[in-house]
Design a protein around this motif. Structure first.
Motif, PDB file in Angstrom:
ATOM      1  N   GLN A 185      25.381  62.310  26.146  1.00 23.93           N
ATOM      2  CA  GLN A 185      24.768  62.843  24.968  1.00 23.93           C
ATOM      3  C   GLN A 185      24.964  64.431  25.190  1.00 23.93           C
ATOM      4  O   GLN A 185      25.094  64.801  26.170  1.00 23.93           O
ATOM      5  N   THR A 186      24.851  64.937  24.066  1.00 19.56           N
ATOM      6  CA  THR A 186      25.067  66.473  24.036  1.00 19.56           C
ATOM      7  C   THR A 186      23.650  67.196  24.217  1.00 19.56           C
ATOM      8  O   THR A 186      22.520  66.750  23.682  1.00 19.56           O
ATOM      9  N   VAL A 187      23.667  68.271  25.202  1.00 20.13           N
ATOM     10  CA  VAL A 187      22.371  68.838  25.374  1.00 20.13           C
ATOM     11  C   VAL A 187      22.616  70.240  24.760  1.00 20.13           C
ATOM     12  O   VAL A 187      23.569  70.860  25.203  1.00 20.13           O
ATOM     13  N   GLN A 188      21.819  70.541  23.894  1.00 18.38           N
ATOM     14  CA  GLN A 188      21.761  71.874  23.209  1.00 18.38           C
ATOM     15  C   GLN A 188      20.719  72.698  23.806  1.00 18.38           C
ATOM     16  O   GLN A 188      19.676  72.285  23.873  1.00 18.38           O
ATOM     17  N   LEU A 189      21.166  73.798  24.179  1.00 19.33           N
ATOM     18  CA  LEU A 189      20.225  74.949  24.782  1.00 19.33           C
ATOM     19  C   LEU A 189      19.969  75.836  23.795  1.00 19.33           C
ATOM     20  O   LEU A 189      20.000  76.098  22.864  1.00 19.33           O
ATOM     21  N   THR A 190      18.894  76.669  24.405  1.00 13.02           N
ATOM     22  CA  THR A 190      18.309  77.558  23.545  1.00 13.02           C
ATOM     23  C   THR A 190      19.073  79.018  23.672  1.00 13.02           C
ATOM     24  O   THR A 190      18.813  79.875  22.933  1.00 13.02           O
ATOM     25  N   MET A 191      19.680  78.984  24.572  1.00  6.74           N
ATOM     26  CA  MET A 191      20.657  80.209  24.814  1.00  6.74           C
ATOM     27  C   MET A 191      21.368  80.619  23.428  1.00  6.74           C
ATOM     28  O   MET A 191      22.066  79.850  22.885  1.00  6.74           O
ATOM     29  N   ASP A 192      21.820  81.926  23.528  1.00  5.56           N
ATOM     30  CA  ASP A 192      22.650  82.315  22.790  1.00  5.56           C
ATOM     31  C   ASP A 192      23.780  82.857  23.495  1.00  5.56           C
ATOM     32  O   ASP A 192      23.820  83.651  24.159  1.00  5.56           O
ATOM     33  N   ALA A 193      24.951  82.342  22.957  1.00 12.09           N
ATOM     34  CA  ALA A 193      26.257  82.498  24.108  1.00 12.09           C
ATOM     35  C   ALA A 193      26.631  84.151  23.771  1.00 12.09           C
ATOM     36  O   ALA A 193      27.159  84.642  24.753  1.00 12.09           O
ATOM     37  N   GLY A 194      26.464  84.741  22.584  1.00 14.00           N
ATOM     38  CA  GLY A 194      26.620  86.286  22.380  1.00 14.00           C
ATOM     39  C   GLY A 194      25.825  86.984  23.176  1.00 14.00           C
ATOM     40  O   GLY A 194      26.499  87.803  24.059  1.00 14.00           O
ATOM     41  N   LEU A 195      24.643  86.795  23.445  1.00 16.28           N
ATOM     42  CA  LEU A 195      23.547  87.729  24.318  1.00 16.28           C
ATOM     43  C   LEU A 195      23.779  87.172  25.615  1.00 16.28           C
ATOM     44  O   LEU A 195      24.038  88.164  26.475  1.00 16.28           O
ATOM     45  N   GLN A 196      24.373  85.980  26.123  1.00 16.56           N
ATOM     46  CA  GLN A 196      24.648  85.596  27.523  1.00 16.56           C
ATOM     47  C   GLN A 196      25.761  86.405  27.666  1.00 16.56           C
ATOM     48  O   GLN A 196      25.961  86.949  28.746  1.00 16.56           O
ATOM     49  N   SER A 197      26.767  86.453  27.131  1.00 20.99           N
ATOM     50  CA  SER A 197      28.156  87.171  27.379  1.00 20.99           C
ATOM     51  C   SER A 197      27.847  88.439  27.346  1.00 20.99           C
ATOM     52  O   SER A 197      28.394  89.501  28.237  1.00 20.99           O
ATOM     53  N   LEU A 198      26.942  89.134  26.603  1.00 24.36           N
ATOM     54  CA  LEU A 198      26.707  90.765  26.714  1.00 24.36           C
ATOM     55  C   LEU A 198      26.031  91.069  27.782  1.00 24.36           C
ATOM     56  O   LEU A 198      26.397  92.119  28.625  1.00 24.36           O
ATOM     57  N   ALA A 199      25.003  90.308  28.328  1.00 20.09           N
ATOM     58  CA  ALA A 199      24.269  90.513  29.517  1.00 20.09           C
ATOM     59  C   ALA A 199      25.396  90.443  30.489  1.00 20.09           C
ATOM     60  O   ALA A 199      25.209  91.436  31.602  1.00 20.09           O
ATOM     61  N   ALA A 200      26.119  89.580  30.737  1.00 19.76           N
ATOM     62  CA  ALA A 200      26.956  89.602  31.767  1.00 19.76           C
ATOM     63  C   ALA A 200      27.985  90.523  32.056  1.00 19.76           C
ATOM     64  O   ALA A 200      28.309  91.087  32.924  1.00 19.76           O
ATOM     65  N   GLN A 201      28.453  90.835  30.681  1.00 20.94           N
ATOM     66  CA  GLN A 201      29.207  92.026  30.520  1.00 20.94           C
ATOM     67  C   GLN A 201      28.786  93.304  31.101  1.00 20.94           C
ATOM     68  O   GLN A 201      29.486  94.269  31.856  1.00 20.94           O
ATOM     69  N   LYS A 202      27.442  93.596  30.675  1.00 26.38           N
ATOM     70  CA  LYS A 202      26.768  94.796  31.223  1.00 26.38           C
ATOM     71  C   LYS A 202      26.527  94.740  32.455  1.00 26.38           C
ATOM     72  O   LYS A 202      26.162  96.142  33.080  1.00 26.38           O
ATOM     73  N   LEU A 203      26.414  93.521  33.155  1.00 24.77           N
ATOM     74  CA  LEU A 203      25.926  93.578  34.594  1.00 24.77           C
ATOM     75  C   LEU A 203      27.387  93.577  35.574  1.00 24.77           C
ATOM     76  O   LEU A 203      27.606  93.780  36.857  1.00 24.77           O
ATOM     77  N   ALA A 204      28.452  93.503  34.850  1.00 24.88           N
ATOM     78  CA  ALA A 204      29.850  93.347  35.471  1.00 24.88           C
ATOM     79  C   ALA A 204      29.996  94.401  36.485  1.00 24.88           C
ATOM     80  O   ALA A 204      29.682  95.624  36.265  1.00 24.88           O
ATOM     81  N   GLY A 205      30.393  93.897  37.742  1.00 23.50           N
ATOM     82  CA  GLY A 205      30.932  94.928  38.638  1.00 23.50           C
ATOM     83  C   GLY A 205      29.495  95.199  39.523  1.00 23.50           C
ATOM     84  O   GLY A 205      29.783  95.990  40.603  1.00 23.50           O
ATOM     85  N   GLN A 206      28.387  94.861  39.268  1.00 22.13           N
ATOM     86  CA  GLN A 206      27.091  95.019  40.206  1.00 22.13           C
ATOM     87  C   GLN A 206      26.707  93.893  40.287  1.00 22.13           C
ATOM     88  O   GLN A 206      26.897  92.598  39.660  1.00 22.13           O
ATOM     89  N   ALA A 207      25.644  93.838  41.130  1.00 22.44           N
ATOM     90  CA  ALA A 207      24.802  92.684  41.630  1.00 22.44           C
ATOM     91  C   ALA A 207      23.515  92.905  40.929  1.00 22.44           C
ATOM     92  O   ALA A 207      22.583  93.871  41.368  1.00 22.44           O
ATOM     93  N   GLY A 208      23.066  91.827  40.260  1.00 18.12           N
ATOM     94  CA  GLY A 208      21.860  91.880  39.479  1.00 18.12           C
ATOM     95  C   GLY A 208      21.659  90.722  38.383  1.00 18.12           C
ATOM     96  O   GLY A 208      22.587  89.740  38.319  1.00 18.12           O
TER      97      GLY A 208
END
Length: 626
Positions: A237-260
């Protein structure tokens, strides 16, 4: 003549007996043939068919994992592989040797094949080689007569389009253990994977699907001649999450190079919009096996890429803990919104001096201005008059610690000390212990998820619980409306005072988060900065207001920021931590600012441009005969 006449009757009788015996024998044979060819035709036709037609089970395609808009976060990619049916040869070991002479096998692959041959039923295919290229397939085809039971088939590997941006949250899959495969024969099928972390593990059962079957015709050498029929089974079955791929990518991008980590929740219902932990790792490697060199690089990296900081990282929260202390004090009546304490820049308690971050002092401050300027001395006094047990109880009430209910494995509960806990460990709890807990140091340990949950509850006044599954198949998951979550029962005046203090943190020049205020017209963000030391300073360093930025990276304080917006109708709650970032105001607050700005300027009910929508999985092509 007379003798011949006497012997003739004897000969005739013998011939008659012999003829009768022959007739009886041929009659029995004819009857047997009639029975086999006519009366039992169906039985022997079936046996003959089974002699040339084989059936084997197929691993089903794993279900998709998508974001709230249908963007694929975990999908499947097809590839070719070599399989081996042991039942089609009396000497599997010699076939493996001949295969290894044609197709390179590593030592690890040889060991795995050996375990599979000895541990699997003979009717279960054994994986010989995954990810075949065209030249390898051609060699197998040319030497098919020498490799009875070996054939080329289509397999599927797990892919994660956002890569390390979702590695901790989505998790990864790997081959089942021998114990799992023995307990469930379906798991022994080539290509079967089980979830090992994140959503892959939490929803493993519904993602697996049901096995299919393929019917093939083989010749006398056990070589597949053609595929007669193929049923690929039922995809998970497909599991649909509440996550937003755009916001998730932005968060990872802003944290890039750091530990957090950065966590964003829908403050009205607890839906997880972003759950980022950096650095991450490549989750696709676990499907085929992580190379030893890569594994060593992961476990020796000082930034620990395998650690999920968002849900399992435990930190002293620093000043982001102060809203919890304020609400605990207000609710128990230890202070009122009008109570003031004088801050000369320090608090003397016995023979120890506890300094404020501003050694010049803040003067007379109340709960609002103390939050605005993050006055430590105010919260030293507040913690003392409130007591550690009430502070801990409020932390649990606000979801800062305890089981917050997120549907993922490995979520840490956090920890707030109490007097009973101290007694159980034969610790003497002192007023000094309470003082430092008042500013989020000491024994206090929370997760970024816990901080985001606390922020959402302060913003909404409801016992919001974070959750990440929106739908499984066609079944919607509970918790998508505010009405699902009960009110906290906190006094509205007390919540208003804390919210006002958090508003002034960001939207007044004296606020510690003033530099990260929103620039959107008519929209404001409320927040709280935090800086938490990770090692003890000497008395001389404390007295001299030592600059921690001059320390080596691993000794610098952790940087925190929590926020919600819009202030008058809260929709989003955010918590950000950057390990050894030194100051939350300058490092973590800008990340929260960018996340909230992105969320406020987008319609989260529709996919943003460029999002790849999920589509029905294409049918697998027929396996090529070996």
């Amino acid at each position: 003549m007379k003798r011949e006449r006497a012997l003739r009757p004897i000969f005739t009788r013998r011939a008659l007996l012999l003829g009768a015996a022959e007739f009886a024998a041929f009659g029995a044979l004819a009857a047997r043939l009639y029975r086999m060819q006519v009366l039992q035709h169906g039985k022997y036709a079936t046996l003959a068919k089974q002699n040339s037609v084989n059936e084997r089970l197929l691993a089903p395609l794993r279900g998709l994992i998508t974001d709230r808009h249908g963007a694929i976060l975990a999908g499947n990619k097809q590839h070719w592989r070599a399989l081996f049916m042991m039942i089609q040869t009396p000497d599997p070991a010699s076939v493996i040797d001949r295969f290894a002479a044609l197709i390179s096998l590593s030592d690890a692959e040889r060991r795995r094949i050996g375990r599979d041959i000895s541990g699997k039923p003979r009717y279960i295919p054994v994986l010989l080689k995954d990810y075949l290229d065209w030249s390898e397939m051609a060699r197998i085809e040319v030497h098919a007569i020498e490799l009875p039971g070996v054939f080329v088939d289509v397999g599927a590997s797990r892919v994660y389009p956002l890569g390390d941006a979702t590695s901790h949250t989505i998790g990864y899959v790997a081959r089942p253990t021998q114990v799992q495969a023995q307990a469930n024969p379906v798991l022994a099928l080539p290509g079967m994977r089980v979830g090992r972390a994140g959503v892959e593990q939490a929803r493993d059962t519904v993602l697996r699907g049901s096995p299919g079957v393929v019917q093939t015709e083989v010749n006398a050498h056990g070589t597949v001649v053609r595929v007669l029929d193929r049923d690929n089974g039922t995809q998970g079955q497909t599991v649909q999450l509440t996550m937003d791929a755009g916001l998730q990518s932005l968060a990872a991008q802003k944290l890039a190079g750091q530990a957090g980590a950065a966590v964003m929740l829908d403050a009205t219902n607890g839906e997880v919009l972003a759950l980022a932990s950096q650095p991450g790792f490549d989750p696709t490697l676990f499907d085929s096996g992580v190379p030893e060199s890569v594994w060593k690089s992961w476990i020796t990296d000082p930034k620990r890429p395998l650690n999920d900081r968002a849900t399992a990282g435990l930190y002293a929260p620093g000043s982001t803990f102060k809203p919890n202390v304020a609400l605990a004090a207000l609710e128990c009546g230890a202070i009122t919104p009008e109570t003031t304490f004088f801050c000369p820049g320090y608090l003397k308690l016995g023979n120890h001096t506890f300094y404020c971050w501003d050694h010049y002092g803040h003067g007379n401050v109340n709960v609002v201005s103390a939050l605005q300027q993050s006055c430590d001395v105010f919260f030293y006094h507040t913690a003392l008059v409130t007591g550690i047990d009430r502070i801990a109880a409020m932390g649990r009430r606000l979801g800062l610690i305890g089981r917050v209910g997120l549907d993922l494995p490995g979520v840490s509960e956090g920890f707030l000390p109490t007097r009973a806990w101290a007694r159980g460990r034969h610790l003497v709890w002192t007023r000094g212990n309470t003082v430092i807990q008042g500013i989020g140091q000491g024994y206090t340990q929370v997760t970024p998820l816990g901080l985001a949950t606390m922020t959402a509850r302060i913003a909404s006044g409801r016992a919001i619980g974070p959750h990440i599954a929106r739908a499984v198949g066609t079944v919607a998951q509970p918790g998508s409306t505010a009405a699902h979550w009960p009110v906290l029962g906190l006094d509205d005046r007390h919540l208003a005072a804390v919210r006002q203090g958090m508003f002034e943190v960001v939207n007044t020049p004296l606020g510690t988060g003033w530099a990260s205020r929103l620039t959107l017209p008519g929209v404001h963000m409320a927040g709280k900065t935090g800086t938490a030391q990770v090692h003890d300073e000497t008395a001389a360093q404390e007295k001299s207001n030592f600059n921690d930025a001059s320390l080596p990276w691993k000794f610098r304080p952790n940087a925190f920021f929590i926020a919600f917006a819009p202030v008058h109708a809260p929709r989003f709650a955010v918590a950000v931590v950057v390990e050894h970032g030194n100051e939350g105001a300058s490092v973590s607050a800008p990340i929260a600012h960018d996340l909230i700005t992105a969320a406020l300027t987008r319609d989260l009910t529709a996919a943003p441009p460029g999002i790849i929508q999920s589509a029905p999985q294409a049918a697998l092509p027929e396996a090529a005969p070996a």
